[in-house]
Design an enzyme around this catalytic site. Sequence first.
Site, mmCIF file in Angstrom:
data_model
loop_
_atom_site.group_PDB
_atom_site.id
_atom_site.type_symbol
_atom_site.label_atom_id
_atom_site.label_comp_id
_atom_site.label_asym_id
_atom_site.label_seq_id
_atom_site.Cartn_x
_atom_site.Cartn_y
_atom_site.Cartn_z
ATOM 1 N N GLY A 34 54.954 47.493 82.762
ATOM 2 C CA GLY A 34 55.139 47.739 81.299
ATOM 3 C C GLY A 34 55.845 49.194 80.919
ATOM 4 O O GLY A 34 56.978 49.101 81.671
ATOM 5 N N ARG A 52 47.761 58.449 75.608
ATOM 6 C CA ARG A 52 46.646 59.464 74.961
ATOM 7 C C ARG A 52 47.291 59.966 74.119
ATOM 8 O O ARG A 52 48.699 60.214 74.059
ATOM 9 C CB ARG A 52 46.063 59.871 76.131
ATOM 10 N N ARG A 103 43.143 62.708 79.445
ATOM 11 C CA ARG A 103 43.245 61.681 80.184
ATOM 12 C C ARG A 103 42.085 60.690 80.773
ATOM 13 O O ARG A 103 42.342 59.552 80.777
ATOM 14 C CB ARG A 103 44.107 62.059 81.571
ATOM 15 N N ASN A 113 42.170 51.122 80.710
ATOM 16 C CA ASN A 113 42.730 51.468 81.732
ATOM 17 C C ASN A 113 42.732 50.823 82.763
ATOM 18 O O ASN A 113 43.292 50.267 83.957
ATOM 19 C CB ASN A 113 44.249 52.537 81.873
ATOM 20 N N ILE A 149 51.784 54.840 87.985
ATOM 21 C CA ILE A 149 51.579 56.199 86.460
ATOM 22 C C ILE A 149 50.526 56.235 85.651
ATOM 23 O O ILE A 149 50.021 57.306 85.445
ATOM 24 C CB ILE A 149 53.036 56.133 85.926
ATOM 25 N N THR A 150 50.188 55.005 85.507
ATOM 26 C CA THR A 150 48.838 54.888 84.173
ATOM 27 C C THR A 150 47.731 55.658 84.404
ATOM 28 O O THR A 150 47.163 56.347 85.857
ATOM 29 C CB THR A 150 48.735 53.648 84.686
ATOM 30 N N ASN A 151 47.493 56.523 83.199
ATOM 31 C CA ASN A 151 46.641 57.341 83.449
ATOM 32 C C ASN A 151 44.697 57.019 83.325
ATOM 33 O O ASN A 151 44.679 55.904 82.473
ATOM 34 C CB ASN A 151 47.077 59.136 82.827
ATOM 35 N N ARG A 159 57.544 70.283 86.636
ATOM 36 C CA ARG A 159 56.418 71.322 85.670
ATOM 37 C C ARG A 159 56.971 72.488 86.294
ATOM 38 O O ARG A 159 56.989 73.758 85.364
ATOM 39 C CB ARG A 159 55.655 70.570 84.674
ATOM 40 N N HIS A 207 45.362 64.553 88.943
ATOM 41 C CA HIS A 207 46.104 64.628 87.769
ATOM 42 C C HIS A 207 45.429 65.246 86.577
ATOM 43 O O HIS A 207 45.677 64.405 85.751
ATOM 44 C CB HIS A 207 47.522 63.776 87.776
HETATM 45 N N1 APR Z 1 50.439 44.322 81.458
HETATM 46 C C1 APR Z 1 51.681 45.095 81.007
HETATM 47 N N2 APR Z 1 52.281 45.948 80.473
HETATM 48 C C2 APR Z 1 50.567 46.131 79.835
HETATM 49 C C3 APR Z 1 49.177 45.717 79.526
HETATM 50 C C4 APR Z 1 49.132 44.579 80.912
HETATM 51 N N3 APR Z 1 47.669 44.539 81.105
HETATM 52 N N4 APR Z 1 49.399 46.392 79.087
HETATM 53 C C5 APR Z 1 49.031 47.396 78.718
HETATM 54 N N5 APR Z 1 51.245 46.843 78.734
HETATM 55 C C6 APR Z 1 51.824 47.909 78.249
HETATM 56 C C7 APR Z 1 51.788 48.183 76.695
HETATM 57 O O1 APR Z 1 52.009 47.291 76.109
HETATM 58 C C8 APR Z 1 52.960 49.548 76.385
HETATM 59 O O2 APR Z 1 54.594 48.327 76.304
HETATM 60 O O3 APR Z 1 52.335 48.823 78.526
HETATM 61 C C9 APR Z 1 52.752 49.709 77.567
HETATM 62 C C10 APR Z 1 52.465 51.396 77.944
HETATM 63 O O4 APR Z 1 54.275 51.597 77.527
HETATM 64 P P1 APR Z 1 53.472 53.213 76.456
HETATM 65 O O5 APR Z 1 52.191 53.108 75.260
HETATM 66 O O6 APR Z 1 54.942 53.367 75.767
HETATM 67 O O7 APR Z 1 52.814 54.465 77.233
HETATM 68 P P2 APR Z 1 54.203 55.240 78.630
HETATM 69 O O8 APR Z 1 54.172 56.255 77.449
HETATM 70 O O9 APR Z 1 54.721 54.287 78.664
HETATM 71 O O10 APR Z 1 52.891 55.712 79.015
HETATM 72 C C11 APR Z 1 52.337 54.786 80.468
HETATM 73 O O11 APR Z 1 51.698 56.338 81.794
HETATM 74 O O12 APR Z 1 51.802 58.285 81.868
HETATM 75 C C12 APR Z 1 50.813 57.445 81.688
HETATM 76 O O13 APR Z 1 48.877 57.735 80.592
HETATM 77 C C13 APR Z 1 49.740 57.328 80.482
HETATM 78 O O14 APR Z 1 48.888 55.540 81.281
HETATM 79 C C14 APR Z 1 49.666 56.009 80.059
HETATM 80 C C15 APR Z 1 50.997 55.286 80.666
#
Ligand code: APR
Length: 315
Positions: free
Chosen positions: A10, A85, A91, A98, A121-123, A154, A178
């Site tokens: 990500g 989100r 979340r 996710n 970290i993903t929610n 926080r 969370h």
């Molecule tokens: N493999 C790799 N990357 C992926 C995949 C996957 N299968 N699916 C999605 N992604 C990438 C997206 O293309 C994107 O670039 O994950 C990235 C997520 O980045 P953002 O959309 O900028 O989100 P971010 O703010 O970094 O948050 C990511 O963390 O806090 C949590 O809720 C939030 O679940 C979210 C995660």
Amino acid sequence: MARKKIALVGAGQIGGTMALVLAQKQLGDVVLIDIPQTEGMPKGKALDIMEGRSVMGTSCNLTGSTDYADIAGADVVIVTAGVPRKPGMSRDDLLGINCGVIKTVGEAIKNTAPNAFVIVITNPLDAMVYNMQKVTGFPSNKVIGMAGVLDSSRLACFVAMELGVSAEDVKAVVMGGHGDTMVSLYDCVSVGGIPLSRLMSKEKFDELAKRTAGAGGEIVNLLVRGSAFYSPATSAIKMAEAYLLDKKSVLTCAVKLDGEYGVKGLYCGVPCVIGANGVEKIFDLSSTMTDSEKAAFANSVEACKKNADWVDANT
Ligand code: APR
């Protein structure tokens, strides 16, 4: 000694920020991974940071890729893959989408980086880290979730702003899931070693604890597009650093409970010790919690269980 390899799966807002912080802290070489549809984005971010190394004074190498094979042999994998989100979403609204992303990523980690320490970290966080451990089959001490470090930071921030003191002198513990049910512990906040009860009323603290529980949503509403990323990124790096440098840091993390707090087989945020063996110890504070803290924690565990049950029923 060979350099450590840190894979960031990500390469979005949090992933990109983590890459920068890792380079500045010189914790190892970094690989940023994202999906093919993002085309040059992970490569672009890696190159952008590489080009700043001379001024930052760091020699770490950063690469970007859309091929999971490039996480091979990683010492640490930090996963933000998924969608964040939008205003009006909780979340939990991200659960379905996710969960599938974590399955794909988890299988890639299992096949290519079998010895990695995995930070999710993903929610919705507690369910996603539960799913990650299930998919990888890694021992639970090597798969943890980032939430409590951020939630505690926080709360510490709000306490510091209220008292007009340095945030680095404030330490706090925010545990549980969370989400809205997270639990802030009044007697676990210290201000330069002074218990908060000597400096702030419980009523005022409760106000700050309420703001903490909604702090992620407060940022989502301000940003409109996307969710918090600077403080989540630095919180995850704190956890990675504890592992890589065997610091034995006391951090609140989403870990798999094995009877602590009367809970078994479920991921939930509690204070623990992170060192070279991953989760080295879990502190069970249940015998010293107040009745209302116990009730609030039980409620939070229930929320984690509901999502974990959803994962079990749908994967
Ligand atoms: N493999 C790799 N990357 C992926 C995949 C996957 N299968 N699916 C999605 N992604 C990438 C997206 O293309 C994107 O670039 O994950 C990235 C997520 O980045 P953002 O959309 O900028 O989100 P971010 O703010 O970094 O948050 C990511 O963390 O806090 C949590 O809720 C939030 O679940 C979210 C995660």
